[in-house]
Write an enzyme that holds these catalytic residues in place. Structure first.
Site: not given
Length: 313
Positions: A136, A243
């Site tokens: 990332d 989420c």
């Protein structure tokens, strides 16, 4: 490639995959480092639709995202790796919720160390190999590379999914200047299922395989620095950081098994906190509970903003 070189590439690939398993990775796949032709128009359309919202960094380095040879000189292979993070214990459903990937220590540091070890192993066992590790941390389309390497398929929720382990894992890469034996993409096994699309609280999955990132709860609770939009009141399903809804409802995640990485073990306080505990969280508690955690990205101020938004819903 000559047969002797092919034999060597095959042996090297087996060696690398064996070491990846020893280091605790769930799986390892290898692709030829080349321009991602199929991804180019998809990325362009995604950006043109402003699905990245305020994540302006997604507009940068368009060519580098698609071409690994612009990230590593003379790149030959992209080694994709999966590391399981599915926890053995889940947060209390009555509490405010944090995405499972953030239960333990920040994955960036945990995986980077493993990738450094893998690269050192390659250099020690094979020879003069140059490469870079990515978690990332640079414009690398990790899901596209993992899919190209046969580690899974990209599902309707845009996550990489595998038949044996679902989708609760991190994806990382080593891009190196060594020819290896390459794997092949697998087939899509989403079928007619629309569970993720139907369950998304903010309708961020605008079409199968298309996610409007600017409508995603993860975007709102982590990336968005402004006030949370009033029209989203009542739609966050008590998520205060990230989420997991589209993964929780995915049938393939019935096969998720607990990780075996001690650094991802959950802080017990995280599991025991009630909504009231979260609403009254102090800086001292925040620093203690989230020391070395990915949640520090949003800072105490950001977490409190999210909690206040949920509390007043």
């Amino acid at each position: 490639m000559s047969s002797s070189l092919q034999l060597t590439a095959s042996n090297y690939s087996k060696l690398i995959k064996s070491e990846a398993t020893r280091l605790g990775f769930l799986s390892c796949g290898i692709s030829k480092a080349e321009f991602l032709e199929q991804e180019a128009p998809r990325l362009e359309n995604w950006l043109n639709n402003n699905y990245h919202g305020q994540m302006s960094y997604m507009e940068n380095h368009f060519d580098k995202r698609l071409n690994p040879t612009l990230l590593v000189d003379d790149a030959k292979s992209v080694i994709s790796l999966l590391l399981n993070y599915y926890p053995s214990e889940i947060q209390n459903e009555e509490s405010y919720k944090i995405s499972k990937y953030a239960y333990g220590q920040d994955y960036h540091f945990v995986i980077k160390e493993k990738l450094k070890e893998l690269l050192y192993f390659i250099q020690t066992e094979i020879g003069d190999v140059t490469g870079r590790a990515f978690v990332d941390s640079a414009p690398v389309m990790d899901k596209a590379w993992a899919a190209k390497s046969g580690l899974g398929w990209i599902g309707k929720n845009s996550n990489l999914i595998t038949k044996k382990a679902g989708s609760f894992y991190f994806i990382a890469e080593l891009i190196i200047d060594l020819d290896l034996e390459y794997d092949h993409a697998t087939t899509d096994h989403c079928g007619t299922c629309t569970a993720c699309i139907d369950a998304c609280p903010t309708e961020a999955i605008v079409a199968p395989y298309q996610v409007d990132g600017s409508k995603c709860i993860s975007y709102f609770t982590i990336e968005l620095k402004d006030n949370l939009p009033q029209e989203m009141k009542g739609k966050f399903d008590d998520w205060m950081f990230g989420c997991d809804v589209c993964q929780d409802v995915c049938p393939w995640n019935r096969f998720s098994q607990s990780h075996n990485e001690p650094l991802f073990n959950t802080n017990p306080e995280l599991l025991s906190f009630s909504k009231k505990d979260w609403e009254e969280i102090t800086k001292e508690t925040f620093d203690k509970v989230f020391k070395n955690s990915a949640v520090k990205r949003t800072k105490l101020q950001g977490l409190k903003r999210n909690i206040d938004f949920l509390k007043n819903t």
